[in-house]
Scaffold this motif. Structure first.
Motif, short mmCIF file in Angstrom:
data_model
loop_
_atom_site.label_atom_id
_atom_site.label_comp_id
_atom_site.label_asym_id
_atom_site.label_seq_id
_atom_site.Cartn_x
_atom_site.Cartn_y
_atom_site.Cartn_z
N GLY A 162 20.11 66.36 -56.63
CA GLY A 162 21.43 66.02 -56.12
C GLY A 162 21.46 64.96 -55.05
N THR A 163 20.30 64.43 -54.66
CA THR A 163 20.26 63.43 -53.58
C THR A 163 20.09 62.00 -54.11
N GLY A 164 19.97 61.85 -55.43
CA GLY A 164 19.74 60.52 -55.99
C GLY A 164 20.88 59.56 -55.75
N ASP A 165 20.53 58.30 -55.57
CA ASP A 165 21.53 57.27 -55.34
C ASP A 165 22.55 57.21 -56.47
N ILE A 166 22.14 57.53 -57.70
CA ILE A 166 23.04 57.44 -58.83
C ILE A 166 24.16 58.48 -58.73
N LEU A 167 23.96 59.54 -57.95
CA LEU A 167 25.02 60.53 -57.73
C LEU A 167 25.79 60.24 -56.45
N ARG A 168 25.11 59.79 -55.41
CA ARG A 168 25.74 59.62 -54.10
C ARG A 168 26.50 58.31 -53.99
N HIS A 169 26.00 57.26 -54.64
CA HIS A 169 26.62 55.93 -54.56
C HIS A 169 26.55 55.29 -55.95
N THR A 170 27.22 55.91 -56.90
CA THR A 170 27.03 55.53 -58.30
C THR A 170 27.32 54.06 -58.57
N ALA A 171 28.47 53.57 -58.14
CA ALA A 171 28.85 52.20 -58.45
C ALA A 171 27.88 51.20 -57.83
N LYS A 172 27.49 51.42 -56.59
CA LYS A 172 26.57 50.48 -55.94
C LYS A 172 25.19 50.55 -56.58
N ARG A 173 24.75 51.74 -56.95
CA ARG A 173 23.47 51.88 -57.65
C ARG A 173 23.49 51.08 -58.94
N ASN A 174 24.58 51.16 -59.68
CA ASN A 174 24.71 50.39 -60.91
C ASN A 174 24.73 48.89 -60.63
N ASP A 175 25.52 48.49 -59.63
CA ASP A 175 25.61 47.08 -59.29
C ASP A 175 24.23 46.52 -58.93
N ASP A 176 23.48 47.26 -58.13
CA ASP A 176 22.17 46.78 -57.70
C ASP A 176 21.25 46.54 -58.90
N THR A 177 21.27 47.45 -59.86
CA THR A 177 20.42 47.27 -61.03
C THR A 177 20.84 46.03 -61.81
N ILE A 178 22.15 45.81 -61.96
CA ILE A 178 22.62 44.64 -62.70
C ILE A 178 22.30 43.36 -61.93
N VAL A 179 22.27 43.42 -60.60
CA VAL A 179 21.86 42.26 -59.81
C VAL A 179 20.40 41.90 -60.10
N PHE A 180 19.53 42.90 -60.20
CA PHE A 180 18.15 42.63 -60.61
C PHE A 180 18.14 41.88 -61.93
N PHE A 181 18.89 42.39 -62.91
CA PHE A 181 18.93 41.73 -64.22
C PHE A 181 19.46 40.30 -64.08
N GLY A 182 20.46 40.13 -63.23
CA GLY A 182 21.05 38.81 -63.05
C GLY A 182 20.06 37.78 -62.55
N HIS A 183 19.26 38.15 -61.56
CA HIS A 183 18.25 37.21 -61.06
C HIS A 183 17.24 36.86 -62.14
N LEU A 184 16.84 37.83 -62.93
CA LEU A 184 15.88 37.57 -64.00
C LEU A 184 16.49 36.66 -65.07
N LEU A 185 17.74 36.90 -65.43
CA LEU A 185 18.40 36.08 -66.43
C LEU A 185 18.68 34.67 -65.91
N ASP A 186 19.03 34.54 -64.64
CA ASP A 186 19.33 33.23 -64.08
C ASP A 186 18.09 32.33 -63.99
N HIS A 187 16.95 32.94 -63.71
CA HIS A 187 15.77 32.14 -63.39
C HIS A 187 14.61 32.31 -64.36
N GLY A 188 14.63 33.37 -65.16
CA GLY A 188 13.51 33.65 -66.06
C GLY A 188 12.49 34.55 -65.39
N PRO A 189 11.87 35.47 -66.14
CA PRO A 189 10.97 36.45 -65.54
C PRO A 189 9.66 35.89 -65.00
#
Length: 304
Positions: free
Chosen positions: A77-104
């Motif tokens: 019950g302490t996971g970020d995905i439960l406590r701050h769901t939207a921000k946890r999701n946003d952060d993961t998509i930001v990771f993907f964004g940097h990889l897509l913008d610049h290449g892995p």
């Protein structure tokens, strides 16, 4: 690799039509130019916030259909995905964004992959679970939309998307990577049959994910239908595991018509050539951040 508009093809405001983006993709090679095609396809052409968030939500639900992964993310019950769901999701998509913008394999991409590796080192992730995450990223954009009778991604785009995410997986040092997307799809089917099982943790996370999607992308009067909307896009096996409602005919028809209308207007819709998940899911909401400021922060309670 970031996308640059071809000379004379973009307007002075930095926008081009979907047809122009598709013509650009058509002259690229899905093996040699996988990173550029992946960005053009997933970000420039189809990076609409609601569409991205829908695919992300279902992909995340697929991962927590595996009890071992659900327990790691739930953390009693302490996971970020439960406590701050939207921000946890946003952060993961930001990771993907940097990889897509610049290449892995770029310096920027490598720095963000190493940050992911540092986060994952805190948790007992199995290699097969990491492989399954790869499958959701590489295969789901097509697999979740094709059942509605739309063909959003060409064969070259699908191949490039697989090669892009496989390149990310190499940087993550994931072992036993399938050689092609067809092998990955067969492997994922066997994995789901063996690993999917109901769990209280998985269902609680799923409820949080569904609520977060509705709060961000549906108007208040329609939010009660969010479980139905997500269920309509979810494969039957996933619906059973998470005990999602059987989508009624009206909701299924509405989702199908929305996707078909979207698909029918892709070529004429004008898109920003510099569109980026980093901006829409990160900078615009939380300000510019470096790799160490995004994602899980051990011992810090105020983050998502």
């Amino acid at each position: 690799m970031s996308v640059q508009a071809a000379p004379g093809r973009a307007s002075s405001t930095g926008r081009m039509s979907g047809a122009q983006v598709r013509r650009r993709i058509a002259v690229l090679d899905p093996e040699r130019d996988a990173d550029e095609i992946a960005r053009l396809s997933l970000v420039t052409l189809h990076g609409h916030d609601a569409f991205v968030y829908l695919l992300f939500t279902v992909a995340f639900m697929k991962q927590v259909a595996v009890p071992t992964m659900a327990r790691i993310l739930h953390r009693r019950g302490t996971g970020d995905i439960l406590r701050h769901t939207a921000k946890r999701n946003d952060d993961t998509i930001v990771f993907f964004g940097h990889l897509l913008d610049h290449g892995p394999t770029s310096p920027v991409g490598s720095a963000w992959i190493e940050r992911m590796n540092a986060i994952h080192a805190h948790f007992p992730l199995r290699n097969i679970d990491s492989l399954y995450t790869l499958s959701t990223l590489a295969l789901d954009p097509h697999d979740l939309t094709a059942p509605f009778g739309v063909q959003l991604f060409s064969d070259a785009e699908r191949e490039a998307q697989f090669r892009f995410w496989r390149g990310v997986a190499v940087g993550q040092r994931i072992a036993d990577l399938p050689a092609d997307r067809h092998e990955l799809a067969r492997w994922a089917e066997v994995y789901e049959q063996a690993e999917y099982a109901p769990s209280a943790e998985g269902r609680e996370i799923t409820a949080a994910l569904i609520a977060a999607f509705g709060e961000r992308h549906l108007p208040p009067p329609l939010r009660r239908l969010t479980p139905q909307v997500i269920a309509a896009v979810s494969p039957e096996r996933l619906r059973r595991v998470h005990d999602l409602p059987e989508p009624n005919a009206a909701v299924r028809a509405a989702v199908a018509s929305t996707l078909r209308a979207y698909a029918a207007t892709v070529d004429v819709r004008r898109v920003a050539v510099d569109r980026s998940f980093v901006t829409s899911f990160g900078d615009a909401r939380y300000g510019p951040r470096g790799p160490e400021e995004v994602g899980y922060q051990r011992g810090r309670r105020s983050v998502g």
